[in-house]
Design a protein around this motif. Structure first.
Motif, PDB file in Angstrom:
ATOM      1  N   ASN A   1       0.824  -1.197   0.000  1.00 52.70           N
ATOM      2  CA  ASN A   1       0.000   0.000   0.000  1.00 52.70           C
ATOM      3  C   ASN A   1       0.868   1.261   0.000  1.00 52.70           C
ATOM      4  OD1 ASN A   1      -2.387   1.364  -0.049  1.00 52.70           O
ATOM      5  ND2 ASN A   1      -2.805   1.142   2.123  1.00 52.70           N
ATOM      6  N   VAL A   2       1.926   1.270   0.803  1.00 59.64           N
ATOM      7  CA  VAL A   2       2.828   2.422   0.864  1.00 59.64           C
ATOM      8  C   VAL A   2       3.575   2.588  -0.454  1.00 59.64           C
ATOM      9  CG1 VAL A   2       4.890   3.349   1.998  1.00 59.64           C
ATOM     10  CG2 VAL A   2       3.077   2.335   3.374  1.00 59.64           C
TER      11      VAL A   2
ATOM     12  N   HIS B   1       2.657   1.549  -3.372  1.00 67.64           N
ATOM     13  CA  HIS B   1       1.673   1.944  -4.379  1.00 67.64           C
ATOM     14  C   HIS B   1       1.391   3.443  -4.288  1.00 67.64           C
ATOM     15  CE1 HIS B   1      -2.400   2.530  -6.027  1.00 67.64           C
ATOM     16  NE2 HIS B   1      -1.993   1.654  -6.917  1.00 67.64           N
ATOM     17  N   THR B   2       1.247   3.956  -3.072  1.00 69.99           N
ATOM     18  CA  THR B   2       0.995   5.388  -2.869  1.00 69.99           C
ATOM     19  C   THR B   2       2.179   6.221  -3.333  1.00 69.99           C
ATOM     20  OG1 THR B   2      -0.454   4.913  -0.997  1.00 69.99           O
ATOM     21  CG2 THR B   2       0.414   7.141  -1.142  1.00 69.99           C
TER      22      THR B   2
ATOM     23  N   PHE C   1       2.260   6.213  -7.112  1.00 73.35           N
ATOM     24  CA  PHE C   1       1.180   7.042  -7.644  1.00 73.35           C
ATOM     25  C   PHE C   1       1.512   8.530  -7.507  1.00 73.35           C
ATOM     26  CE2 PHE C   1      -2.962   9.194  -7.371  1.00 73.35           C
ATOM     27  CZ  PHE C   1      -3.484   8.789  -8.584  1.00 73.35           C
ATOM     28  N   ILE C   2       2.062   8.917  -6.368  1.00 67.02           N
ATOM     29  CA  ILE C   2       2.450  10.315  -6.152  1.00 67.02           C
ATOM     30  C   ILE C   2       3.518  10.722  -7.167  1.00 67.02           C
ATOM     31  CG2 ILE C   2       3.636  11.894  -4.553  1.00 67.02           C
ATOM     32  CD1 ILE C   2       2.178  10.383  -2.280  1.00 67.02           C
TER      33      ILE C   2
ATOM     34  N   ALA D   1      -9.716  10.245  -3.259  1.00 65.93           N
ATOM     35  CA  ALA D   1      -9.493   9.277  -2.187  1.00 65.93           C
ATOM     36  C   ALA D   1      -9.871   9.859  -0.822  1.00 65.93           C
ATOM     37  CB  ALA D   1      -8.042   8.812  -2.207  1.00 65.93           C
TER      38      ALA D   1
ATOM     39  N   ARG E   1      -4.667  12.313   1.008  1.00 65.90           N
ATOM     40  CA  ARG E   1      -4.271  12.404  -0.397  1.00 65.90           C
ATOM     41  C   ARG E   1      -4.710  13.727  -1.005  1.00 65.90           C
ATOM     42  NH1 ARG E   1      -5.007   6.225  -2.600  1.00 65.90           N
ATOM     43  NH2 ARG E   1      -3.996   5.282  -0.816  1.00 65.90           N
TER      44      ARG E   1
ATOM     45  N   THR F   1      -6.875   2.952  -9.474  1.00 65.07           N
ATOM     46  CA  THR F   1      -6.205   2.811  -8.175  1.00 65.07           C
ATOM     47  C   THR F   1      -7.007   1.932  -7.232  1.00 65.07           C
ATOM     48  OG1 THR F   1      -7.243   4.810  -7.294  1.00 65.07           O
ATOM     49  CG2 THR F   1      -5.070   5.047  -8.333  1.00 65.07           C
TER      50      THR F   1
ATOM     51  N   THR G   1      -9.672   2.585  -5.607  1.00 64.49           N
ATOM     52  CA  THR G   1     -10.032   3.343  -4.418  1.00 64.49           C
ATOM     53  C   THR G   1     -11.544   3.304  -4.260  1.00 64.49           C
ATOM     54  OG1 THR G   1      -8.174   4.811  -4.829  1.00 64.49           O
ATOM     55  CG2 THR G   1      -9.825   5.579  -3.280  1.00 64.49           C
TER      56      THR G   1
END
Length: 193
Positions: free
Chosen positions: A4-5, A7-8, A11-12, A53, A57, A181, A183
């Motif tokens: 999850n981290v 992926h974030t 994405f950022i 999200a 975010r 994503t 979400t």
């Protein structure tokens, strides 16, 4: 948790690169015609990043737009945006506020008409963004006649094009970001906003 981290973070990184490219292209297309140039694609992207999200975010989405604007100001010579209180802070605040506006609208509408709620929230966020940027320009930048020209351009041309594009594009971009994503939708939290 690690996935999850990562992926974030990925994405950022991708969204920062996309925002930088879109903002740079917009600036160089309009630099010879309108100063400051309208952000008719980067504003909907920033709003979508802020609304797709959660509120954390949304902070990141607004900050990405502000930082890209701040760095680009040195490249193109927009002195007014050299100050991070004008280029970064209003975008961060508008991003977080946009999320809570959308969340509030979703609670009131009980999760129905999502795209309409997204469009309304996007329109209100553009208005808030413009008010914050212009307000901080007035407070933190003494530009004299330059500021009168900036106010006229932003209110006349930029605001209207940014508002229309945000209302039309943000719901679509939010839907795409949520899909890719994975979400979940912002759903009513039993009256909590």
């Amino acid at each position: 948790m690690k996935r999850n981290v990562s992926h974030t973070v990925a994405f950022i990184g991708v969204m920062t690169a996309l925002m930088a490219v879109v903002l740079t292209l917009e600036t160089y297309v309009f630099i010879y015609f309108i100063k400051p140039s309208p952000a008719f694609l980067s504003i909907p992207l920033f709003i979508s990043l802020s609304m797709y999200a959660d509120w954390k975010r949304s902070f990141i989405g607004g900050t990405i737009f502000g930082c890209c604007s701040f760095l680009l100001s040195f490249v193109v010579g927009y002195e007014v945006f050299y100050n991070p209180l004008i280029s970064i802070l209003p975008r961060t605040l508008a991003g977080v506020a946009g999320y809570f506006i959308l969340h509030g609208l979703m609670v009131v509408s009980k999760g129905k008409n999502k795209d309409i709620m997204r469009a309304i929230a996007a329109g209100v966020t553009v208005l808030l963004h413009t008010i914050l940027v212009l307000g901080f320009m007035e407070i933190f930048y003494a530009g004299g006649a330059f500021m009168d020209t900036v106010w006229g351009v932003i209110i006349g041309v930029n605001f209207l094009s940014e508002l229309a594009c945000a209302i039309l594009l943000s719901p679509v971009l939010i839907r795409v970001m949520k899909k890719y994503t994975k979400t979940p939708e912002i759903l009513p939290l039993k009256g909590k906003v």
